[in-house]
Design an enzyme around this catalytic site. Sequence first.
Site, mmCIF file in Angstrom:
data_model
loop_
_atom_site.group_PDB
_atom_site.id
_atom_site.type_symbol
_atom_site.label_atom_id
_atom_site.label_comp_id
_atom_site.label_asym_id
_atom_site.label_seq_id
_atom_site.Cartn_x
_atom_site.Cartn_y
_atom_site.Cartn_z
ATOM 1 N N CYS A 286 -35.361 -24.670 48.721
ATOM 2 C CA CYS A 286 -34.773 -25.944 49.035
ATOM 3 C C CYS A 286 -33.580 -26.161 48.516
ATOM 4 O O CYS A 286 -33.236 -26.053 47.531
ATOM 5 C CB CYS A 286 -35.924 -27.094 48.624
ATOM 6 S SG CYS A 286 -35.079 -28.745 49.168
ATOM 7 N N GLY B 14 -32.009 6.790 52.825
ATOM 8 C CA GLY B 14 -31.739 5.922 54.094
ATOM 9 C C GLY B 14 -30.828 4.716 54.184
ATOM 10 O O GLY B 14 -31.099 3.902 54.827
ATOM 11 N N THR B 15 -29.524 5.180 53.786
ATOM 12 C CA THR B 15 -28.558 4.322 53.732
ATOM 13 C C THR B 15 -27.267 5.120 53.927
ATOM 14 O O THR B 15 -27.218 6.115 53.369
ATOM 15 C CB THR B 15 -28.316 3.355 52.438
ATOM 16 O OG1 THR B 15 -27.306 2.389 52.715
ATOM 17 C CG2 THR B 15 -28.134 4.028 50.953
ATOM 18 N N SER B 16 -26.186 4.378 54.663
ATOM 19 C CA SER B 16 -25.078 5.163 54.902
ATOM 20 C C SER B 16 -24.122 4.746 53.601
ATOM 21 O O SER B 16 -22.988 5.154 53.561
ATOM 22 C CB SER B 16 -24.493 4.583 56.117
ATOM 23 O OG SER B 16 -24.250 3.171 55.946
ATOM 24 N N ASN C 9 -33.382 -3.941 51.538
ATOM 25 C CA ASN C 9 -34.215 -4.232 52.527
ATOM 26 C C ASN C 9 -34.756 -5.573 52.310
ATOM 27 O O ASN C 9 -35.100 -6.022 51.045
ATOM 28 C CB ASN C 9 -35.519 -3.517 52.841
ATOM 29 C CG ASN C 9 -35.136 -2.012 53.279
ATOM 30 O OD1 ASN C 9 -34.044 -1.946 53.892
ATOM 31 N ND2 ASN C 9 -35.636 -0.888 53.161
ATOM 32 N N ILE C 10 -34.957 -6.458 53.028
ATOM 33 C CA ILE C 10 -35.508 -7.945 52.843
ATOM 34 C C ILE C 10 -36.957 -8.245 53.236
ATOM 35 O O ILE C 10 -37.287 -9.452 53.238
ATOM 36 C CB ILE C 10 -34.412 -9.018 53.426
ATOM 37 C CG1 ILE C 10 -34.276 -8.880 54.894
ATOM 38 C CG2 ILE C 10 -33.036 -8.955 52.446
ATOM 39 C CD1 ILE C 10 -33.353 -10.168 55.556
ATOM 40 N N HIS D 207 -30.747 -7.698 47.959
ATOM 41 C CA HIS D 207 -30.311 -8.544 48.924
ATOM 42 C C HIS D 207 -31.384 -9.753 48.966
ATOM 43 O O HIS D 207 -31.216 -10.358 49.867
ATOM 44 C CB HIS D 207 -29.964 -8.044 50.316
ATOM 45 C CG HIS D 207 -29.068 -7.207 50.186
ATOM 46 N ND1 HIS D 207 -28.449 -6.043 51.225
ATOM 47 C CD2 HIS D 207 -27.671 -7.197 49.425
ATOM 48 C CE1 HIS D 207 -27.508 -5.648 51.091
ATOM 49 N NE2 HIS D 207 -26.882 -6.282 49.903
#
Length: 137
Positions: free
Chosen positions: A33, A114-116, A6-7, A25
């Site tokens: 910058c 919660g992830t496939s 999750n980001i 991620h």
Amino acid sequence: RIYTQNIDGLESSSGVPDSKIVHCHGSLQNSTCQTCNHKCPTPSFTGEVPLCPVPTSPLVVGPRTSSRVKKKQKLTCEGILKPDITFFGEPLQSVVSKTIGKDRLKSDLITVVGTSLKVEPFSKIVNCFEGKKVLVN
């Protein structure tokens, strides 16, 4: 420790200490910058590409005609600010492999929630750990 793809910073917002979170991620909380590498909080989205606010050299003013400035330099870097997240096709941040190297032999149980596990390379992280694995999806 929590390894998250999750980001949005949800884990931090829920009270998990940052020292216990590995943002595989990255996170939208900060940006970098692309010109000068300055790091800063990600600005609110306005529909415009965010530019680096870091001051550069002081204003240089040329000869004046009437009260107008003929020549001046930009006051800020104005490089593009990229959120500190991993985009499709980019490698995971180096902190991920460093932390996995520290944690992989210490774990007794890995809980995946919660992830496939379809998105690579995140899906391969689970196999780096030696402990038993539980998948809750």
